[in-house]
Scaffold this motif. Structure first.
Motif, short mmCIF file in Angstrom:
data_model
loop_
_atom_site.label_atom_id
_atom_site.label_comp_id
_atom_site.label_asym_id
_atom_site.label_seq_id
_atom_site.Cartn_x
_atom_site.Cartn_y
_atom_site.Cartn_z
N ASN A 1 -38.27 -7.65 -23.07
CA ASN A 1 -36.86 -7.29 -23.28
C ASN A 1 -36.04 -7.37 -22.00
O ASN A 1 -35.13 -6.56 -21.76
N ASN A 2 -36.41 -8.33 -21.15
CA ASN A 2 -35.69 -8.58 -19.89
C ASN A 2 -35.63 -7.33 -19.01
O ASN A 2 -34.65 -7.08 -18.32
N ASN A 3 -36.71 -6.58 -19.03
CA ASN A 3 -36.77 -5.32 -18.28
C ASN A 3 -37.84 -5.44 -17.20
O ASN A 3 -39.03 -5.60 -17.48
N TRP A 4 -37.40 -5.31 -15.94
CA TRP A 4 -38.34 -5.45 -14.82
C TRP A 4 -39.40 -4.35 -14.82
O TRP A 4 -40.55 -4.58 -14.45
N HIS A 5 -39.01 -3.16 -15.24
CA HIS A 5 -39.97 -2.05 -15.28
C HIS A 5 -41.09 -2.35 -16.28
O HIS A 5 -42.27 -2.10 -16.01
N GLN A 6 -40.71 -2.90 -17.43
CA GLN A 6 -41.72 -3.26 -18.42
C GLN A 6 -42.60 -4.40 -17.93
O GLN A 6 -43.81 -4.42 -18.16
#
Length: 225
Positions: free
Chosen positions: A55-60
């Motif tokens: 989901n375009n999330n760096w943390h993920q």
């Protein structure tokens, strides 16, 4: 060369150089980390696919293991380790406090910095402290080394360094190995030239110190600026 004429794998790096890191999308940043794509996809396309999966999330993305990353076609162990390493660097950076730059509010504050570099030398050297608008130190640099009796500074180098670091103020210093704190005619002349050049560039010469082993002379304190 225009970006549009470059191979797509090369475009993020070229864009970085032409427009700066802030101009890059997340997928372009990830493409640079990976270095290349697969046989069927460019690095940018592969990066988009990887980011879309989280989901375009760096943390993920940072939660994915090397094994997880190598499930993407075109991502081998080397690329997966590069991605994980970059994200770990980012995690460590975010957890660290930004070191506070020292503030110089008077000549003694500048002397405390300069004396470590100049007090015990047998030949003259010329140094400079570069400051921001809050008078906080952003850079310290040795500009010249001279002989026993003099060290001539190139004003062009001094202010190029100031501009390179976006300084708004500068404090210069040189040592007198003889122990004599009295400024020479040459010291007074170069101080005036630095001040005039700084006025032209809107970079203020805040002080010029002469350093000896145990003491210092301040042009600002003595009303010579």
């Amino acid at each position: 060369m225009s970006i549009k004429f470059l191979a797509e794998d090369d475009r993020p790096r070229e864009k970085f150089l032409l427009k700066g890191k802030g101009s890059l999308s997340d997928s372009e940043l990830l493409a640079i980390i990976m270095g290349s794509g697969s046989r069927d996809e460019t690095a940018v396309e592969l990066a988009r696919k990887i980011l879309a999966s989280v989901n375009n999330n760096w943390h993920q993305l940072s939660l994915l293991s090397v094994k997880d990353l190598t499930k993407f076609k075109g991502v081998g162990e080397v690329k997966a380790i590069s991605i994980a390493t970059a994200l770990e660097i980012g995690r460590r950076r975010s957890s660290q406090e930004i070191p506070e730059k020292p503030m110089i509010s008077n000549s003694n504050g500048a002397y405390q910095i300069f004396k470590n570099h100049l007090a015990d030398l047998r030949t003259e050297e010329f140094w400079a402290i570069f400051l921001n608008q809050s008078n906080r130190v952003i850079h310290i640099s040795q500009l010249t080394q001279g002989g026993i009796s003099q060290s001539i500074v190139d004003i062009r180098i001094l202010f190029k360094t100031a501009l390179d670091h976006f300084a708004t103020g500068v404090i210069v210093a040189h040592n007198h190995p003889s122990g004599n704190l009295k400024p020479s005619k040459e010291d007074i002349n170069i101080t005036q030239k630095i001040k005039e050049a700084g006025n032209t560039l809107t970079i203020q010469l805040l002080d010029h110190l002469i350093i000896t082993q145990n003491s210092y002379f301040s042009f600002s304190d003595e009303g010579l600026l």
